[in-house]
Design a protein around this motif. Structure first.
Motif, PDB file in Angstrom:
ATOM      1  N   VAL A   4       6.114  -5.324   1.955  1.00 50.70           N
ATOM      2  CA  VAL A   4       5.667  -4.907   3.284  1.00 50.70           C
ATOM      3  C   VAL A   4       6.881  -4.946   4.215  1.00 50.70           C
ATOM      4  N   LYS A   5       7.006  -3.946   5.056  1.00 51.89           N
ATOM      5  CA  LYS A   5       8.147  -3.898   5.981  1.00 51.89           C
ATOM      6  C   LYS A   5       7.644  -3.785   7.425  1.00 51.89           C
ATOM      7  N   LEU A   6       8.540  -4.139   8.353  1.00 52.69           N
ATOM      8  CA  LEU A   6       8.189  -4.092   9.777  1.00 52.69           C
ATOM      9  C   LEU A   6       9.203  -3.220  10.505  1.00 52.69           C
ATOM     10  N   ASP A   7       8.713  -2.320  11.340  1.00 54.34           N
ATOM     11  CA  ASP A   7       9.596  -1.455  12.129  1.00 54.34           C
ATOM     12  C   ASP A   7       9.176  -1.594  13.586  1.00 54.34           C
ATOM     13  N   TYR A   8      10.061  -2.208  14.411  1.00 55.80           N
ATOM     14  CA  TYR A   8       9.682  -2.364  15.829  1.00 55.80           C
ATOM     15  C   TYR A   8      10.586  -1.515  16.721  1.00 55.80           C
ATOM     16  N   SER A   9      11.180  -0.483  16.138  1.00 55.61           N
ATOM     17  CA  SER A   9      12.110   0.355  16.927  1.00 55.61           C
ATOM     18  C   SER A   9      11.398   1.025  18.112  1.00 55.61           C
ATOM     19  N   ASN A 372       4.881   0.657  20.232  1.00 58.47           N
ATOM     20  CA  ASN A 372       4.358   0.835  18.867  1.00 58.47           C
ATOM     21  C   ASN A 372       5.146   0.060  17.830  1.00 58.47           C
ATOM     22  N   ILE A 373       4.460  -0.863  17.166  1.00 64.65           N
ATOM     23  CA  ILE A 373       5.006  -1.574  15.998  1.00 64.65           C
ATOM     24  C   ILE A 373       4.454  -0.874  14.760  1.00 64.65           C
ATOM     25  N   ARG A 374       5.216  -0.848  13.679  1.00 63.64           N
ATOM     26  CA  ARG A 374       4.737  -0.221  12.437  1.00 63.64           C
ATOM     27  C   ARG A 374       4.916  -1.200  11.294  1.00 63.64           C
ATOM     28  N   VAL A 375       3.800  -1.461  10.596  1.00 64.15           N
ATOM     29  CA  VAL A 375       3.843  -2.318   9.403  1.00 64.15           C
ATOM     30  C   VAL A 375       3.654  -1.392   8.207  1.00 64.15           C
ATOM     31  N   VAL A 376       4.658  -1.328   7.351  1.00 68.79           N
ATOM     32  CA  VAL A 376       4.625  -0.358   6.247  1.00 68.79           C
ATOM     33  C   VAL A 376       4.227  -1.058   4.953  1.00 68.79           C
ATOM     34  N   ILE A 377       3.150  -0.566   4.346  1.00 72.07           N
ATOM     35  CA  ILE A 377       2.638  -1.119   3.080  1.00 72.07           C
ATOM     36  C   ILE A 377       2.992  -0.112   1.982  1.00 72.07           C
ATOM     37  N   PRO A 378       3.759  -0.496   0.947  1.00 72.98           N
ATOM     38  CA  PRO A 378       4.187   0.479  -0.067  1.00 72.98           C
ATOM     39  C   PRO A 378       3.030   1.262  -0.681  1.00 72.98           C
ATOM     40  N   GLU A 379       1.973   0.566  -1.090  1.00 77.25           N
ATOM     41  CA  GLU A 379       0.760   1.251  -1.564  1.00 77.25           C
ATOM     42  C   GLU A 379      -0.406   0.277  -1.490  1.00 77.25           C
ATOM     43  N   LEU A 380      -1.610   0.802  -1.529  1.00 70.51           N
ATOM     44  CA  LEU A 380      -2.784  -0.039  -1.344  1.00 70.51           C
ATOM     45  C   LEU A 380      -3.185  -0.635  -2.695  1.00 70.51           C
ATOM     46  N   THR A 381      -2.605  -1.821  -2.957  1.00 73.50           N
ATOM     47  CA  THR A 381      -2.954  -2.540  -4.194  1.00 73.50           C
ATOM     48  C   THR A 381      -3.259  -3.991  -3.823  1.00 73.50           C
ATOM     49  N   GLU A 382      -3.861  -4.711  -4.767  1.00 70.56           N
ATOM     50  CA  GLU A 382      -4.156  -6.126  -4.489  1.00 70.56           C
ATOM     51  C   GLU A 382      -2.854  -6.890  -4.196  1.00 70.56           C
ATOM     52  N   TYR A 383      -1.793  -6.500  -4.920  1.00 71.60           N
ATOM     53  CA  TYR A 383      -0.507  -7.197  -4.750  1.00 71.60           C
ATOM     54  C   TYR A 383       0.006  -7.066  -3.316  1.00 71.60           C
ATOM     55  N   TYR A 384       0.012  -5.845  -2.805  1.00 73.38           N
ATOM     56  CA  TYR A 384       0.548  -5.663  -1.452  1.00 73.38           C
ATOM     57  C   TYR A 384      -0.431  -6.165  -0.382  1.00 73.38           C
ATOM     58  N   LEU A 385      -1.713  -6.182  -0.709  1.00 76.94           N
ATOM     59  CA  LEU A 385      -2.660  -6.819   0.235  1.00 76.94           C
ATOM     60  C   LEU A 385      -2.370  -8.317   0.324  1.00 76.94           C
ATOM     61  N   GLY A 386      -2.029  -8.905  -0.815  1.00 78.79           N
ATOM     62  CA  GLY A 386      -1.669 -10.328  -0.804  1.00 78.79           C
ATOM     63  C   GLY A 386      -0.441 -10.570   0.060  1.00 78.79           C
ATOM     64  N   GLN A 387       0.559  -9.685  -0.079  1.00 74.04           N
ATOM     65  CA  GLN A 387       1.740  -9.801   0.789  1.00 74.04           C
ATOM     66  C   GLN A 387       1.337  -9.682   2.257  1.00 74.04           C
ATOM     67  N   LEU A 388       0.491  -8.695   2.533  1.00 73.64           N
ATOM     68  CA  LEU A 388       0.114  -8.424   3.930  1.00 73.64           C
ATOM     69  C   LEU A 388      -0.657  -9.593   4.530  1.00 73.64           C
TER      70      LEU A 388
END
Ligand SMILES: O=P(O)(O)OC[C@H]1O[C@](O)(CO)[C@@H](O)[C@@H]1O
Length: 431
Positions: A4-9, A372-388
């Motif tokens: 998961v990534k964060l973009d606050y530009s 606007n803040i942007r939280v980028v999730i690589p794909e919708l999987t259980e793994y990345y939901l756990g990260q999120l």
């Protein structure tokens, strides 16, 4: 690790790096308070290292129970409210097919309202089904799930008899105390424990979230792994991701942006926002302080809330949850007559249209004065939901520390309950 990534530009036109850095220092102090247990509410820090503490044996036990209930029933009713249902609901809604419910869903929810029609219609739905009940309550006394459980237990006994009902009911509650613990022990239900030091809104990675997700047939080991990897990643870099999100949102709050709208462009994330609203609202809304957590589903709500967000009061900021990769691929068809003038999109991926809507909306809202803040999730999987989930939990602990409240209690929730009990004539609650 892909993460998961964060973009606050798109926040910088509103609060500069200097103001954000000033909050980063506060964030570091708040993180120290979490890590060394000196923060307010430190008796509820069990979530901090929960992902690493979950043993394979406990996951085995959860998966075995889920497999048993899946084999013995047509459907399992998950009974719980707040943190005792939102985490599971968020994962299941994110992972299920959009129309699975119409082809025989494995789990349904109850106890998250006290609607007579909802409960009546649920009982009608269950009349011709072999069903199980997974009743979840940390306190064991919350009214809404208790009313639903009383109705469903009576129906299950009526349909299957006491002995079978005892096999089909699983309780997730406190290890020793509370009404649900007492009932489960008396009836001999299989039970799972919500650790004393993990609050309800932080309990998605305990059996509270894991058992319903496993019953629904999703991968709880990936969910836990994602959270564990995010914890490890945070330990290696001073919780950079969570601390930055906490610092940015507090810098915005102190400049008058007092409402945060979590935005998704994928409707499966709707309940992730509902989970996030409880986590942040119940953690920070104290002492007449705190950012009000709201949510919208885009582009759907651009046709209902879009006007307000573009031109209403300028006390809003948005955090957009953006899923990089879709699960499926679909192209816009070409039409020989082009009467709808859409042929300029012919052959494009539908997700390209969605992503350009997302970018176009962010640019319009920033131009309109909405950071606007942007939280980028690589794909919708259980793994990345756990990260999120872990990213948000740690950021919430830090953000509450910056705000200076007790992030882990919820005294305000008792007010409505006391009035309701008094109005219903509960003994000891006066007139
Ligand atoms: O799991 P329990 O104890 O039934 O509580 C359910 C929810 O109710 C609250 O206590 C608020 O009343 C939340 O903090 C919690 O997630």
């Amino acid at each position: 690790m892909n993460r998961v990534k964060l973009d606050y530009s798109k926040v910088l036109p509103f609060v500069g790096e200097k103001e954000i850095s000033a909050r980063r220092e506060k964030a570091s102090q708040a993180l120290k308070g979490l890590e060394n247990g000196t923060c307010k509410g430190s008796e509820f820090l069990g979530w901090l290292d929960l992902p690493a503490r979950i043993t394979s044996e406990e996951l085995d036990r959860i998966e075995a129970c889920a497999a048993r209930l899946r084999a013995e029933t047509d459907v399992v009713v998950i009974v719980g409210i707040g943190g005792s249902y939102l985490g599971a609901k968020a994962v299941i809604e994110s992972m299920a097919g959009s129309f699975d419910a119409f082809s025989g869903t494995k789990v349904v929810f109850a106890g998250h309202n006290v609607s007579e029609d909802y409960l009546y219609e649920l009982q009608e739905f269950l009349k011709d089904k072999k069903f199980g009940i997974c009743v979840i309550s940390k306190s064991g006394t919350t009214t809404e799930p208790a009313v639903a459980f009383r109705l469903l237990k009576e129906q299950l006994i009526g349909q299957e008899g006491v002995q079978v009902s005892r096999q089909r009911i699983v309780a997730i509650t406190d290890e020793r105390k509370g009404a649900l613990r007492a009932l489960a022990d008396k009836e001999g239900y299989q039970t799972f424990v919500i650790p004393d030091n993990v609050g309800g809104r932080y309990s998605v990675l305990t059996p509270v979230g894991l058992l319903p997700v496993a019953i629904a047939g999703h991968d709880i080991r990936a969910l836990v792994k994602g959270a564990a990897d995010m914890r490890t990643y945070g330990k290696e870099n001073g919780a950079e991701l969570s601390a930055t999100y906490a610092a940015v949102r507090n810098a915005l709050y102190e400049k008058g942006y007092t409402i945060e709208i979590t935005v998704n462009f994928n409707p499966k994330l709707h309940y992730v926002a509902e989970w996030w609203k409880q986590l942040y609202g119940e953690s920070e809304g104290k002492e007449h302080k705190g950012i009000f957590p709201a949510s919208v589903d885009f582009t759907t709500d651009l046709h209902s809330m879009g006007q307000y967000i573009q031109e209403g009061r300028r006390d809003l900021f948005e955090t957009v949850l953006s899923v990089e990769k879709t699960k499926h691929q679909l192209l816009v068809p070409c039409d020989a007559h082009d009467l709808d003038k859409l042929n300029y999109l012919a052959g494009k991926r539908i997700d390209e249209v969605n992503k350009m809507a997302e970018l176009g909306t962010q640019l319009a809202h920033v131009d309109g004065g909405v950071p606007n803040i942007r939280v980028v999730i690589p794909e919708l999987t259980e793994y990345y939901l756990g990260q999120l989930f872990y990213f948000y939990e740690l950021a919430c602990g830090i953000s509450g520390g910056i705000l200076g409240v007790n992030t882990f209690d919820q005294p305000g929730v008792e007010a409505y309950k006391n009035n309701m009990f008094m109005l219903l004539g509960k003994p000891g609650y006066g007139k």
